[in-house]
Design an enzyme around this catalytic site. Sequence first.
Site, PDB file in Angstrom:
ATOM      1  N   PHE A 105       0.845  -1.199   0.000  1.00  0.00           N
ATOM      2  CA  PHE A 105       0.000   0.000   0.000  1.00  0.00           C
ATOM      3  C   PHE A 105       0.878   1.247   0.000  1.00  0.00           C
ATOM      4  CE2 PHE A 105      -3.580  -2.278   2.607  1.00  0.00           C
ATOM      5  CZ  PHE A 105      -3.871  -3.080   1.511  1.00  0.00           C
ATOM      6  N   CYS A 136       3.702   1.969  -2.607  1.00  0.00           N
ATOM      7  CA  CYS A 136       4.413   2.431  -3.801  1.00  0.00           C
ATOM      8  C   CYS A 136       3.906   3.815  -4.211  1.00  0.00           C
ATOM      9  CB  CYS A 136       4.238   1.432  -4.932  1.00  0.00           C
ATOM     10  SG  CYS A 136       5.080   1.958  -6.433  1.00  0.00           S
ATOM     11  N   CYS A 153      43.073  18.539  19.123  1.00  0.00           N
ATOM     12  CA  CYS A 153      42.661  19.584  18.169  1.00  0.00           C
ATOM     13  C   CYS A 153      43.685  19.707  17.044  1.00  0.00           C
ATOM     14  CB  CYS A 153      42.521  20.918  18.902  1.00  0.00           C
ATOM     15  SG  CYS A 153      42.076  22.281  17.826  1.00  0.00           S
TER      16      CYS A 153
END
Lengths: 470, 448
Positions: A133, A135, A342
């Site tokens: 139900f 597509c 960092c």
Amino acid sequence: MADLNCNFAGIASPNPFWLASAPPTNCGEQIMRAFDAGWGGAVWKTIGEPITNVSSRYSSIDWAGQRMMGLNNIELISDRPIEVNLREIAEVKRRYPRHAVLASLMVESRREAWHEIVKRAEDAGADGLELNFGCPHGMSERGMGSAVGQDPYYTHMITEWVKEVARTPVLVKLTPNITDIRTTARAARAAGADGLSAINTINSITGIDLDTLTPRPNVDGRSAHGGYCGPAVKPIALNMVQSVMADPTAALPLSGIGGVATWQDAAEFLLLGCTSVQVCTAVMHYGYRIVEDLADGLSQWMDSKGFRTLDEVRGLSLPRVTDWKHLNLNYKIVAHIDESRCIGCDLCHIACWDGAHQCIHLDRVEGPRDGHVELHTTPAAHTARSLGSIAVTPIPRLDPPREEHGPYQAPLARIPRVDESECVGCNLCSLVCPVEQCITMQERPTGEAAQSWEQRVAEAGTHTATETGD
Amino acid sequence: MATSVPYEEHPELAARFPELHPALTAQHAVMEANRCLNCFDAPCTAACPTHIDVPRFIKKIATHNLRGAAVSILEANVLAASCARVCPVEVLCEGACVLHHQQQEPIAIGRLQRFAMDTFYAAGGRIPQRKATARSQSVACIGGGPASLACAAELRQQGFAVTIYERRALPGGLNSYGVAQYKLRTADSLREIEQIRALGVTFATREIATEADLKELESSYDAIFLGVGLGAMHKLGIAGDGAPCLVDALEFIESYKLGRREDVGSHVVVIGAGNTAIDAAIAARRLGAQTVSVLYRRGPQQVSAFDFEIEHARHEGVTFLWGTLPIAIHHAPEDERTTLECTRVEVNRHGDFVLTADSNFTLECDLIIPAIGQSPLLTFLQRVRGLQIEKGRVVIDRASGQTTHPRYFAGGDCVNGGREVVDAVADGKRAACGIAAALGTAKEASHG
């Protein structure tokens, strides 16, 4: 080793990894190769009156050099005769009796037509039925697919027809192209469905060829909207799965679909209540072989967490999803930058200034200062300083070495600093940081008892509090 | 005055000198561009003497905006195509790439820049002409190398009339005559210079040497830019210095680039270990020498060549003789044999060279290439009245390029003693802005 055996409303499979109804399940030869590769089940490419397809059929979204972050298709249901598909189902079941074979079905909205296809599929040996139900393209223009799935009345009606004759478990496949997916889930449940699968593909236009001005995929100079899937849709799918499974009037055994490509994806669907998962795009990208790590990775993770069966995993994260109004307003986290990790890209700085709350500064050298935005050097001023500097090519061993810049690998001037007094704990910096574990969010106890918005409003004794939110 | 430059590449050159860093394919360029983190206030941009906005042009490549990429590069550096080839990116932009801190290969910035520039020029792209009001003042640039080219282009873009005075047939200075062919082909240098000519810069083939020449320029131009570079290479100053098989490194590089020299014999000795010495040594190998020895009186810790250049030379089969000093060239006219007599040398703790006793040995050589630096053009520079020169270098104000003679500006090798093309370009552009500011002020003052 964890036991990956799966029992979906009575449909047994050796693991929860099913191929979704799609090109990878077009014929018996493919599905048998998939089972050999390790797939636990397969939902046959939707069976119905054969259609004629167009070429081309697919288009995709690439992102930053990665292919197929999202895939779009305008292919319809099976183009093969019903009897050929059914004959092959029988053959596959004969040779692979332990694997789950589900027949995906789509016929015109007549009771007799549904009765007939259900009987034929079950006679062929299908372990279960999945009602397509969902597509969203092509078939919906003919009153099938999502034209049914978008209307709770029709969903209820056809599910009921099917249940009148079905002897095997019936799954209703839900379309996401609807305001609230729970309404059709409730309709399916009320009509007696044994399970659900979600989500089907999302209506999409993936892009436009900027030379021809034709959207993709191009069919002789024109295009039509298609159905979108792949990694890009997983967050949408997870949300819909959660909303269905958290609703007692909608929840049923659920086969999760939408961007599953790795075992982590699969685990997430299971944690939100799915019993099995269905995979398509990742197989279309890399082939059936990906199931090996899906199973291995999930099993390793379950072992590491002490989970023995899928039942022990299922739905564990559902209680951790709630409405915003129940979240604790007195919980505070702040960003923390690990200077030793960092690399000095300063993406967190610009993200915080331009996209968040202006609390990450490049002021370690000139001296840290906390406080509101006007106290700080703006990003534009930093850039202008660099562009105004005079740089020369260093001559090795003749020029003095570059000056030492601090104890870390990145120069101190380029390691941003978080002003915790202004940080709102939004996470953005940790999301843009390219280095793992460099920016972490750390809790700062507020010393106040947990309090949600709902509680705050109740304590204030009014629902017209002045605070605004979005 | 020539409108284009007569130059034809020797047919053998391309075969012997394939490019060191071949061009990226379009897809490889986009993949590489996508690796770039797009750093804020990027260290690569800061490290570039011309401050090309590196992440900006790289992200344009990633979005297939190739014209935009090239134009944004040209805004910063008008000789971007040659810089992309000759820059020692390992110590500049790529050396500053933050990915080094993550144990990753830096972004191939030089090759991406070259991809952007080559694609732009191959499509017939021209340096975009800025909209500027024509200025009445004019400027002369002495020397046709990168510093003058950059200065002239920027002045022209700001509306000034500019003439470049170059004594040699080809403009471009070392870009056209002196860079190793596998890095920058003469044809590519000339193609880039045509772009600057197209901006409206006038090229005059004329040597400016005498005080009378300078006087003439001073009376015709409002400002003069000195982009004269350096002068002749140093002589060895040892016995036999005049032997016929002796050719200095710049003359050697120029001769093979222009196709005047195709053969170097079997044994070549290069004296000195700077970047030019390395260029000459590698070229000698490629031209067929069986042995190429680089002699250097100090050790590998003291060479002024970049590490990657030494590594490249080793890879090409060049041998390094450290702690070795040439003391005499012996030439036997009867059989045309030449030998180089050398000795071992050490540096003591006072920094003095001490010859090692009984360490003399000889090297047979068909070609000896001294590469021990260039001398400054002192005689010429001293003809500019009031020009302050320190340690052979013209003294300037770094920000404006202005010399101690207010109408003279300077940049490039004559100021920095010999650095890279990109340093000359940066100097030239800064001086152009300095000149424009000075002339603008002067104009205002005269109207005031």
